[in-house]
Structures are given as C-alpha cells and as structure tokens.
Motif scaffolding. Sequence first.
Motif, PDB file in Angstrom:
ATOM      1  N   UNK A  16      47.458  53.345  41.790  1.00 28.26           N
ATOM      2  CA  UNK A  16      48.085  53.264  40.478  1.00 28.26           C
ATOM      3  C   UNK A  16      49.550  52.850  40.613  1.00 28.26           C
ATOM      4  N   UNK A  17      50.261  53.479  41.531  1.00 33.18           N
ATOM      5  CA  UNK A  17      51.687  53.186  41.726  1.00 33.18           C
ATOM      6  C   UNK A  17      51.926  51.751  42.170  1.00 33.18           C
ATOM      7  N   UNK A  18      50.962  51.192  42.917  1.00 31.11           N
ATOM      8  CA  UNK A  18      51.133  49.826  43.432  1.00 31.11           C
ATOM      9  C   UNK A  18      50.476  48.770  42.544  1.00 31.11           C
ATOM     10  N   UNK A  19      49.989  49.191  41.390  1.00 30.14           N
ATOM     11  CA  UNK A  19      49.481  48.234  40.415  1.00 30.14           C
ATOM     12  C   UNK A  19      48.093  47.693  40.687  1.00 30.14           C
ATOM     13  N   UNK A  20      47.337  48.332  41.579  1.00 31.14           N
ATOM     14  CA  UNK A  20      45.988  47.845  41.866  1.00 31.14           C
ATOM     15  C   UNK A  20      44.978  48.301  40.818  1.00 31.14           C
ATOM     16  N   UNK A  21      45.236  49.441  40.187  1.00 26.65           N
ATOM     17  CA  UNK A  21      44.363  49.945  39.130  1.00 26.65           C
ATOM     18  C   UNK A  21      45.215  50.421  37.960  1.00 26.65           C
ATOM     19  N   UNK A  22      44.561  50.540  36.799  1.00 29.30           N
ATOM     20  CA  UNK A  22      45.222  51.042  35.600  1.00 29.30           C
ATOM     21  C   UNK A  22      44.986  52.546  35.480  1.00 29.30           C
ATOM     22  N   UNK A  70      40.910  46.296  49.584  1.00 31.02           N
ATOM     23  CA  UNK A  70      39.531  45.816  49.437  1.00 31.02           C
ATOM     24  C   UNK A  70      38.573  46.988  49.264  1.00 31.02           C
ATOM     25  N   UNK A  71      37.959  47.132  48.087  1.00 27.24           N
ATOM     26  CA  UNK A  71      36.982  48.197  47.871  1.00 27.24           C
ATOM     27  C   UNK A  71      35.742  47.994  48.747  1.00 27.24           C
ATOM     28  N   UNK A  72      35.239  49.093  49.298  1.00 34.43           N
ATOM     29  CA  UNK A  72      34.057  49.029  50.166  1.00 34.43           C
ATOM     30  C   UNK A  72      33.164  50.226  49.876  1.00 34.43           C
ATOM     31  N   UNK A  73      31.878  49.995  49.785  1.00 39.33           N
ATOM     32  CA  UNK A  73      30.894  51.063  49.575  1.00 39.33           C
ATOM     33  C   UNK A  73      30.076  51.210  50.844  1.00 39.33           C
ATOM     34  N   UNK A 321      29.975  49.045  35.905  1.00 39.34           N
ATOM     35  CA  UNK A 321      31.407  49.310  35.700  1.00 39.34           C
ATOM     36  C   UNK A 321      32.200  49.355  37.007  1.00 39.34           C
ATOM     37  N   UNK A 322      31.615  49.909  38.063  1.00 42.72           N
ATOM     38  CA  UNK A 322      32.344  49.993  39.330  1.00 42.72           C
ATOM     39  C   UNK A 322      32.520  48.621  39.975  1.00 42.72           C
ATOM     40  N   UNK A 323      31.579  47.729  39.747  1.00 40.41           N
ATOM     41  CA  UNK A 323      31.723  46.367  40.261  1.00 40.41           C
ATOM     42  C   UNK A 323      32.887  45.669  39.569  1.00 40.41           C
ATOM     43  N   UNK A 324      32.998  45.873  38.265  1.00 37.30           N
ATOM     44  CA  UNK A 324      34.112  45.299  37.519  1.00 37.30           C
ATOM     45  C   UNK A 324      35.443  45.885  37.975  1.00 37.30           C
ATOM     46  N   UNK A 325      35.453  47.184  38.257  1.00 34.36           N
ATOM     47  CA  UNK A 325      36.668  47.819  38.750  1.00 34.36           C
ATOM     48  C   UNK A 325      37.080  47.231  40.101  1.00 34.36           C
ATOM     49  N   UNK A 326      36.088  46.997  40.964  1.00 35.57           N
ATOM     50  CA  UNK A 326      36.369  46.437  42.294  1.00 35.57           C
ATOM     51  C   UNK A 326      37.012  45.064  42.188  1.00 35.57           C
ATOM     52  N   UNK A 327      36.463  44.221  41.328  1.00 34.69           N
ATOM     53  CA  UNK A 327      37.014  42.875  41.158  1.00 34.69           C
ATOM     54  C   UNK A 327      38.424  42.935  40.587  1.00 34.69           C
ATOM     55  N   UNK A 328      38.636  43.868  39.641  1.00 34.96           N
ATOM     56  CA  UNK A 328      39.970  44.024  39.058  1.00 34.96           C
ATOM     57  C   UNK A 328      40.966  44.524  40.100  1.00 34.96           C
TER      58      UNK A 328
END
Length: 413
Positions: A16-22, A70-73, A321-328
């Motif tokens: 959040x602090x580094x602007x990767x997610x809202x 890079x998100x990874x599952x 939704x998690x796929x969209x979050x990963x791309x964002x």
Amino acid sequence: MKIYEMTDEQRRQFLLDHGYITVQQAEQLKKRQTISTDLADSLSENQIGSFSLPYGFATDFLVDGQEYVVPMVIEEPSVIAAASNAAKRIKNSGGFKTYPTSRIVYGQIVLEKITAEQLSILKDNKSKIWEFAQMAHPSLIKRGGGIVSLNFNQYPNFVEVELGIDTVDAMGANLVNTILEKTAKKISDLISGDVLCSILSNSGQGQIITVKAEIDFEQLKTSEMSGEEVAKRIVQLATFAKESVKRAVTHNKGIMNGIDAVLLATGNDFRAQEAAAHSFALESGEYQPFSDWQIVGNRLLGMLKMPIELGSVGGAIRALPMAQLSLAMMRIENSKQLQSVVGSVGLANNLSALRALVTTGIQAGHMGLQSKSLAVSAGAIGDEIELVAKELNRTKEYTIKNAENILLELRSK
C-alpha cells in the motif's frame, strides 16, 4: 525489516505504501475471501467448495527498466524466496532484458480422405477462406488482431488447414476455436466434404520470448566461493543439462515453478503453458533446457528462450477478482508486458536453483523454508509455529517426528 520477516499485515501495508495496491485491494487481501458460489459454478463442474493456495509476491524484478513486485500462487515457500533472491542479484547488475515476438495462436482444421480435386478447390478459394475467417470474429479485428496466415499442410492421410491468429491480449482459446469452427463449416460447404475436427494448437510456436540477464561475479559469490568460481560451476551444470535429459527435465521444472505460480496468480491456463513449453524443449528432437548460461568477460550471461502462453484479458482472468488484483499490482497494460515479467521470473528461479546446486546444495535453503509448514503439520498454532520452526532450523532434522517432539517439549514448559 526484510519483507519475509514481516507479518502479513505489514506486507500489505508495504504494498500500500509503495503504491502497488489500493486501500480497497488491501482490504480484499485481508478478508481472504473465496470466490462466490455463482462464480465457482460457472468455472467448474460438480463444484462443492473452494480450494485455497497461498498468495504471495516476489520482489526486486527490474524488467526492461521497470520495477515490479510479482504475485505468485504456490504452496512451496522456496520458490518465491528463490525468485526474489535471484531478481535482486540481477537488478543489482542491470536487470532483465526481454524480447517478445508477435503473439500468434495457431489453429488446425483437419480433413481426412480428401481428393486432389477437393484440395485444388481449397487452394483456389484461399482468399475467400481467409476473408471468411477474418470476419468470423469482428471484435478481434477492432482490437487490432485477426488472421495473419493461412496454409494447407499435407500429411500421409490428412490435410490440415492451418490458421495463424493474432489474439492481441487474450490467451485466445475460445475466440480461436470460434473462428475455426465457423471456418470449418465454410470449408465443408466448399468441398462438399466432412471436417474431422477444428481446434487450436497449444504448441506456443507463435509466442516465443527471449529473456536475458547479465550478473556481475560479485553478485554470485558465497562465503566459501568466489563469484567467478560460482559462475563457472553454473555454466558447467547448464552444459550438463544439454547432455542429460534427466537433468534437463529437472532444470526446466525449476523454471516452470516460477512461471506456473505467476500464471495461477493471474488466472491463466498453466496446463496450456506446460504443454507448449515441453513441446518446445523437444523441438530439436532431443529434450533440451529452456535456458543457457555463459561467461562473458567478468559477468555470467543467462538467456531463456521458450513459448509463454497467456493472456491479460478475457475468460477466468476477467472473472476472478484475485487475478484482476494481480494484474493491477504489476500494473500490466498488455499481454506482451505480462509475458516479459513471467519469462523473467522463470530465468530468476533457474539462476537461484543452479547457484544453490553448485554451492551449498538445494536442501539447506529449501528445508529451512519448509520448517514452518512442518511445524503446522505437527500441530503448532500461533506463536508456536515460529518457535518450532526456529528449533527445526537449529537441529536441521526436518522430520514431522522431530517437529512433534519439539512442540511437545515447548508445551510442557
């Protein structure tokens, strides 16, 4: 504090602090919600629930001048740790450079028992077939894609009408199959004959990417080996992978560890990717590694070349939704960009695996990271997990029995 030492709440705050997610995405991650029943029903047959896997992220990926988390599952912690470790060494040496090709998906319309006269009719009507196929999916043309090639390939018992289709940002399975089935009906009418089948190919031949990275010797050294010695040993092991199929398979599996984890995180079809990748490894007739390592001056040069089948729009990618979050989180704008990131992850995991194998061995780091999983399996909860894991790493006896004994002793105090 290092990221792997943070709590999950601290890691969300870091993103959040580094602007990767809202803020909204941080809340989404915190809730750990499974997909809805309606969505699960639409994506699977006979569904009865949701199966969860850990969702983490690798750091320090500098790809074509842009930095990514890079998100990874994946259920194996060493894969994310290895990706981040190698990415940082490569970042400190200048980062990854990628060279994606055009993203073409090939489709096959298969005819059997076709006469020379029927084949001649097809060839005479090639432009009409091309035009018909082009108009079979008008929205694809609006997005800048469409038919780029049409060939008639003869086999001993079959004739194949092969279409090359630029799917733009979609992985393309559904749209390609739609185009093929419509075109197959047109072909059947032209020759008054039967079409055996029409289906896309997962060969990945039109989606090859090359990823390169140069690593300074200084970034490879250990407490017991110079960077140059480590580099030379990596080159030797990479050479052995070209000569030993058994080693090449394992070499490539390590690359796919990272690639598949990102594909899962972005809602992509990792089965298609596996098929394309291993088919490509056999292209020369003998199974070969996807990567190569050489020494150039005072640097280790790594190069990965392979197909990467994926999309950044459509299908499950849009629905999950998690796929969209990963791309964002990665700020992905198109599929070529995602392809570049995924290829870089594959090369990073390969570097970490090779470096570990030729120095300390793979088990030291791997089992150290598995200690928490062993602690949980032994029944540890809350703060017990870290304490049991710490003792497992001290004793280096990574067995469920040892974990249970450590937990028993801990609880008796």
